[in-house]
Design a protein around this motif. Structure first.
Motif, PDB file in Angstrom:
ATOM      1  N   THR A  15       0.827  -1.205   0.000  1.00 44.87           N
ATOM      2  CA  THR A  15       0.000   0.000   0.000  1.00 44.87           C
ATOM      3  C   THR A  15       0.860   1.253   0.000  1.00 44.87           C
ATOM      4  OG1 THR A  15      -1.695  -1.188   1.230  1.00 44.87           O
ATOM      5  CG2 THR A  15      -1.839   1.204   1.230  1.00 44.87           C
ATOM      6  N   SER A  16       1.921   1.247   0.787  1.00 49.42           N
ATOM      7  CA  SER A  16       2.804   2.412   0.852  1.00 49.42           C
ATOM      8  C   SER A  16       3.544   2.643  -0.450  1.00 49.42           C
ATOM      9  CB  SER A  16       3.809   2.251   1.993  1.00 49.42           C
ATOM     10  OG  SER A  16       3.152   2.238   3.233  1.00 49.42           O
ATOM     11  N   TYR A  19       1.013   4.151  -2.825  1.00 48.64           N
ATOM     12  CA  TYR A  19       0.699   5.536  -2.461  1.00 48.64           C
ATOM     13  C   TYR A  19       1.869   6.455  -2.791  1.00 48.64           C
ATOM     14  CZ  TYR A  19      -1.401   9.373   0.166  1.00 48.64           C
ATOM     15  OH  TYR A  19      -1.939  10.572   0.521  1.00 48.64           O
ATOM     16  N   ALA A  91      -0.901   6.633   5.196  1.00 50.14           N
ATOM     17  CA  ALA A  91      -0.902   7.876   4.414  1.00 50.14           C
ATOM     18  C   ALA A  91      -0.024   8.935   5.055  1.00 50.14           C
ATOM     19  CB  ALA A  91      -2.327   8.389   4.253  1.00 50.14           C
TER      20      ALA A  91
END
Length: 138
Positions: A15-16, A19, A91
């Motif tokens: 996910t990082s 992102y 996030a």
């Protein structure tokens, strides 16, 4: 108590990384838009580097970064808040570390665009691994 296992770590890192690439694409678009209206500004995907060369572009990029982080924070119910806490951490940590890792392409002055592109991919991967790991242990 937060459970730490390799599956959660893998999801957080993936996910990082995603992102971080999204942040890079958005910063590149912002830089091109600023360059269209203010031609003497250089193309910068790093907000800190942009603050040095073109303060207006740097401020716009940092504001966009803050807006993208703030986008994951509004919740209406306690259930949403508890289920999205991991997304918020990812996030926030990814955007914060993006400020530092995005300086990597500017650390090496090479005239080849392939090197710049390779360093951009490398810092996104490094940023994603770092932010995913930190968000798992925090």
């Amino acid at each position: 108590m937060v459970e730490h296992n390799s599956r959660i770590l893998g999801y957080n890192i993936a996910t990082s990384v995603g992102y971080s690439f999204i942040l890079t694409i958005i910063m590149a678009i912002v830089s091109l838009i600023v360059k269209a209206f203010y031609p003497p500004s250089p193309f910068d995907i790093s907000p800190i580097e942009a603050m040095i060369h073109s303060p207006a572009e740097g401020i716009v990029q940092i504001l966009i970064l803050v807006i993208l982080v703030a986008f994951v924070f509004p919740t209406r119910t306690t259930l949403e808040k508890s289920s999205l806490i991991q997304v918020r951490k990812i996030a926030l940590i990814t955007a914060s570390s993006y400020l530092v890792f995005s300086l990597l392409p500017y650390a090496f002055q090479v005239s080849y665009p392939q090197t710049y592109l390779g360093l951009t991919i490398a810092y996104n991967l490094l940023n994603g691994v770092f932010a995913g790991f930190i968000s798992t242990i925090v």
